[in-house]
Design a protein around this motif. Structure first.
Motif, PDB file in Angstrom:
ATOM      1  N   ASN A 104       0.625  -1.058  -0.039  1.00  0.00           N
ATOM      2  CA  ASN A 104      -0.006  -0.091  -0.021  1.00  0.00           C
ATOM      3  C   ASN A 104       0.801   1.169  -0.025  1.00  0.00           C
ATOM      4  O   ASN A 104       0.338   2.417   0.559  1.00  0.00           O
ATOM      5  CB  ASN A 104      -0.828   0.006   1.396  1.00  0.00           C
ATOM      6  CG  ASN A 104      -2.320   0.729   0.817  1.00  0.00           C
ATOM      7  OD1 ASN A 104      -2.739   0.799  -0.333  1.00  0.00           O
ATOM      8  ND2 ASN A 104      -3.022   1.110   2.047  1.00  0.00           N
ATOM      9  N   GLN A 149      -5.383   6.863  -1.655  1.00  0.00           N
ATOM     10  CA  GLN A 149      -6.011   5.638  -1.849  1.00  0.00           C
ATOM     11  C   GLN A 149      -7.399   5.679  -2.784  1.00  0.00           C
ATOM     12  O   GLN A 149      -7.502   4.802  -3.665  1.00  0.00           O
ATOM     13  CB  GLN A 149      -6.415   5.216  -0.279  1.00  0.00           C
ATOM     14  CG  GLN A 149      -5.436   4.953   0.657  1.00  0.00           C
ATOM     15  CD  GLN A 149      -4.221   4.332  -0.007  1.00  0.00           C
ATOM     16  OE1 GLN A 149      -4.292   3.198  -0.572  1.00  0.00           O
ATOM     17  NE2 GLN A 149      -2.984   4.577   0.595  1.00  0.00           N
ATOM     18  N   ASP A 154      -0.759   5.171   7.354  1.00  0.00           N
ATOM     19  CA  ASP A 154      -1.162   5.932   5.837  1.00  0.00           C
ATOM     20  C   ASP A 154      -1.272   7.493   6.148  1.00  0.00           C
ATOM     21  O   ASP A 154      -1.333   8.278   5.251  1.00  0.00           O
ATOM     22  CB  ASP A 154      -2.373   5.272   5.358  1.00  0.00           C
ATOM     23  CG  ASP A 154      -3.670   5.846   5.823  1.00  0.00           C
ATOM     24  OD1 ASP A 154      -3.693   6.080   7.065  1.00  0.00           O
ATOM     25  OD2 ASP A 154      -4.706   6.204   5.125  1.00  0.00           O
ATOM     26  N   TRP A 165      -7.788   1.102   3.034  1.00  0.00           N
ATOM     27  CA  TRP A 165      -6.847   0.369   2.436  1.00  0.00           C
ATOM     28  C   TRP A 165      -6.915  -0.611   1.536  1.00  0.00           C
ATOM     29  O   TRP A 165      -6.171  -0.992   0.741  1.00  0.00           O
ATOM     30  CB  TRP A 165      -5.568   0.008   3.613  1.00  0.00           C
ATOM     31  CG  TRP A 165      -5.503   1.120   4.469  1.00  0.00           C
ATOM     32  CD1 TRP A 165      -5.294   2.661   4.162  1.00  0.00           C
ATOM     33  CD2 TRP A 165      -5.237   1.208   6.033  1.00  0.00           C
ATOM     34  NE1 TRP A 165      -5.159   3.283   5.289  1.00  0.00           N
ATOM     35  CE2 TRP A 165      -4.924   2.359   6.412  1.00  0.00           C
ATOM     36  CE3 TRP A 165      -5.167  -0.194   6.921  1.00  0.00           C
ATOM     37  CZ2 TRP A 165      -4.880   2.390   7.672  1.00  0.00           C
ATOM     38  CZ3 TRP A 165      -5.008   0.227   8.129  1.00  0.00           C
ATOM     39  CH2 TRP A 165      -4.555   1.461   8.653  1.00  0.00           C
TER      40      TRP A 165
END
Length: 561
Positions: A108, A113, A264, A426
């Motif tokens: 990721n 995203q 993130d 995610w």
């Protein structure tokens, strides 16, 4: 392939051909240099012009994520999840879950995203999934802000309780007032300290490390006469819940999932210098550091905790960590350590306000949030920051924080919102890539080669498991209403509300990420490559060119003409 082109069936965009490299991509506004040429070009590939000032170095990007994770305060806040599995359950659940989260970070490493969800998804699903991910990520980060700042009055309460020898109980109204003060002051600081925010993250990292070092040194010294042996630390698995022992061990995974679950938050790619490397490095460095240091912390806690775990969990101080400090370093030492924990927790809240406001601004740039035109402008006066979304996050957090006036179980829903909502945000882009977008996938600065797809599927499975885990009552089945886990209610409200909003209204106008590049001397900084043209044709879109301008329309629209 450009997601703007992919969405053209709903709103056909126009692309202007430009050289792959253009000197005007070095962005300046009012004489202020916002970004380097390389960073501006990277953002231009996604269809965006540079509007925020890139204030953060790679280390400072790492600092944002590491500060939000707030390793020791987060472990202290989640001991109620891990301690019921016993010392062995606490230690090994941390090690195993952190390793799984590192794999998620590997899969990721690309930023934004919802942009990648739109890029990789199929034509029929991309707008809805992009919309869902944007809302889930935005509200997940705000839920993280609520849960962090709700922890501030709880830590302050424990300070006062320790000072009063366990004889003080604040009202829920007083807890909310302290929560409100923390959220508002975070908004003020995030608005006024933009020029030094990067250095403030470095200070926050220093405070986190200092607190960790002080704890892992002081606790063993303070418990020198009563430390637990290695067999107790690594091999003793208990079950203080009414779930089966194996499931009690799995529920202990919630501690690292929540603690490291903000990796993130360093995905502030439009404010990071050399973002292509800084962002994935920030992600992996923050997860790796928490994996290692967190394991050391839980081993030390297991070595120094009173073997009667039920008495620690039921401490009169209302918090297991406060009892562990008290047993090791006495009343004055516990007050000192809990003060440091409170300070670090406060810095965590400031960091997540910064991260959540950037996500909210990026989503409003694409017109997806209510009142997007209001939230969209950037404040040059305050240092090229999204000032309005900072205060938008503050307002939403204050409203959600009203849950703490209802009951502790309702307030804990803020914790669940952060876990489940972010896990979904995610998971969807990774799933979209392996299901629909493998032919579009190109390696980025970090690439795991032939292991990329297996890693992606492992990450998807773990994230689905994490969402499911967050919805179980911690104490056992058949919970009473006051200890019920309301994760299902909260998250289905978020996901269901976003879904209803999309199909009733947003599907008519939401087309995914929008191009914001402007013409400079007659040339727009975006181009449609041969590969992109082929992808458009394969997805049923028609590309027409008049020599300078390329227009993308759907085959159905073309047939109507």
């Amino acid at each position: 392939m450009s997601p703007q082109a992919e969405a053209a069936a709903a709103d056909p965009p126009t692309y202007h051909e430009a050289p792959p490299h253009h000197p005007h991509l070095t962005t300046q506004t009012d004489g202020v240099v916002l970004a380097s040429e390389a960073d501006a070009e990277l953002l231009a590939k996604m269809g965006y012009k540079q509007e925020l000032k890139r204030n953060f170095t790679t280390i400072e990007v790492f600092g944002i994520a590491f500060s939000i994770m707030g390793l020791l305060p987060s472990i202290a806040s989640t001991l109620a999840f891990s301690l019921p599995a016993g010392p062995g359950g606490m230690v090994w659940s941390w090690f195993l879950a952190s390793g799984c989260i590192f794999v998620v970070g590997l899969s990721n490493g690309r930023f934004r995203q919802y942009w990648w969800t739109h890029y990789f998804s199929s034509p029929k699903t991309r707008n809805y999934l992009c919309f869902l991910v944007g809302y889930s990520n935005s509200l997940g980060l705000i839920g993280g802000l609520c849960s962090i700042d709700y922890g501030n009055p709880l830590f302050l309460r424990r300070l006062i309780v320790i000072a009063n020898d366990g004889e003080w109980t604040p009202s829920s109204g007083l807890i909310y007032v302290v929560f409100m003060i923390c959220v508002i002051t975070h908004g003020v600081l995030a608005s006024t300290l933009s020029k030094v925010m990067g250095r403030l993250q470095s200070f926050s990292v220093f405070m986190n490390i200092a607190l960790i070092l002080a704890t892992i040194i002081a606790l063993p010294i303070g418990r020198s006469g009563g430390r637990n042996d290695g067999g107790f630390i690594f091999s003793t698995v208990q079950n203080l819940t009414t779930w089966p022992t194996g499931w009690a061990f799995m529920l202990a995974w919630l501690s690292p999932i929540w603690t490291i679950g903000a990796f993130d938050s360093c995905v502030m790619s439009e404010e990071a210098s050399n973002a292509a490397k800084a962002v994935p490095m920030g992600i992996l460095m923050s997860i790796g550091m928490c994996w290692l240091l967190g394991f050391v912390i839980v081993v030390v806690l297991a070595a120094c905790v009173d073997p009667d775990l039920s008495s620690v969990l039921g401490s009169s101080f209302g918090q297991p960590m406060a009892q562990i400090y008290y047993d090791a370093v006495g009343k004055s030492g516990a007050i000192g350590f809990m003060t440091l924990v409170f300070i670090v927790q406060y810095l965590m809240g400031l960091s997540i306000v910064v991260a959540a406001s950037r996500q909210m601004w990026a989503f409003s740039r694409d017109g997806a949030l209510p009142f997007s035109s209001f939230f969209r402008p950037i404040s040059k006066t305050f240092g090229f920051i999204p000032l309005r979304t900072v205060w938008g996050c503050v307002l939403v957090a204050l409203v959600l924080g009203l849950l703490c006036l209802i009951a502790p179980a309702a307030a804990s829903a803020l914790f669940s919102l952060a876990v489940a909502a972010n896990n979904l945000a995610w998971m969807v882009p990774i799933l979209s890539r392996v299901v629909w977008g493998q032919h579009k996938f190109t390696p980025a600065a970090f690439y795991t080669g032939r292991f990329s797809t297996p890693i992606a599927w492992f990450a998807i499975a773990f994230l689905v498991f994490g969402i499911s885990l967050a919805m179980f009552p911690v104490g056992g089945p058949n919970p009473a209403p006051d200890v019920m886990n309301y994760t299902v209610v909260v998250n289905m409200t978020v996901w269901g509300g976003a879904t209803v909003y999309y199909f009733l209204s947003a599907r008519k106008w939401f087309t995914g990420p929008k191009t914001t590049l402007e013409e400079v001397e007659g040339v727009v900084q975006h181009q449609l490559t041969d590969e992109q043209r082929r992808e458009l044709v394969q997805e049923g879109l028609v590309v027409e060119s008049d020599g300078r301008t390329e227009t993308v329309t759907s085959a159905a629209e073309k047939k109507k003409e």
